[in-house]
Design an enzyme around this catalytic site. Structure first.
Site: not given
Length: 149
Positions: A94, A100, A102
């Site tokens: 990360q 987040h 992907h």
């Protein structure tokens, strides 16, 4: 968080090619994509790790990932499948310590290219202005095809 690039984008202090945004999350194109139309689904709330998010926000992020997949296909991109990946923590690769997801479009026969690009993608810093213009156009196309549900 002042030094978080995702927080800077969310606050309008840095550029991002936005596909979708609501009060809880944003979908934008990755500046260093593994494959064309590689998107990131990012919560507005700054939390470094997935375990720190409320369950309903986690569900919302993955619902937006599902809708991003639909947008890729509705926009007519050459997409056969997707990788949906969360790198959760520095040891898991990360790079930005803000949760987040992907969403990476995949085409047949692109496994080797994807693996090579994943390892070297952050090294390509040349031509960022041209890349940003291309990403902004693609973000507009995906936004037009982003489903409401």
């Amino acid at each position: 968080m002042a030094d978080c690039v995702f927080c800077q984008i969310l606050e309008g202090r840095a550029e991002g090619s936005v596909v979708y945004r609501d009060e809880r999350a944003i979908v934008l194109l990755d500046l260093f994509p593994v494959r064309e139309a590689h998107c990131l689904v990012i919560p507005v709330q700054h939390q470094p790790l997935l375990q720190d998010l409320e369950p309903d926000l986690c569900a919302h992020l993955f619902e937006l990932a599902r809708r991003t997949i639909r947008a890729h296909k509705r926009a007519g991109l050459d997409v056969l499948a997707h990788n949906v990946i969360v790198n959760d923590g520095r040891e898991a690769n990360q790079h930005v310590p803000h949760v987040h997801v992907h969403v990476i479009p995949r085409r047949g026969g692109d496994t080797l290219a994807t693996a090579l690009t994943w390892g070297t993608r952050m090294m390509n810093i040349f031509g960022l202005a041209k890349r940003r213009r291309r990403l902004d156009r693609l973000a507009g196309l995906l936004a037009e095809h982003f489903p409401e549900s």
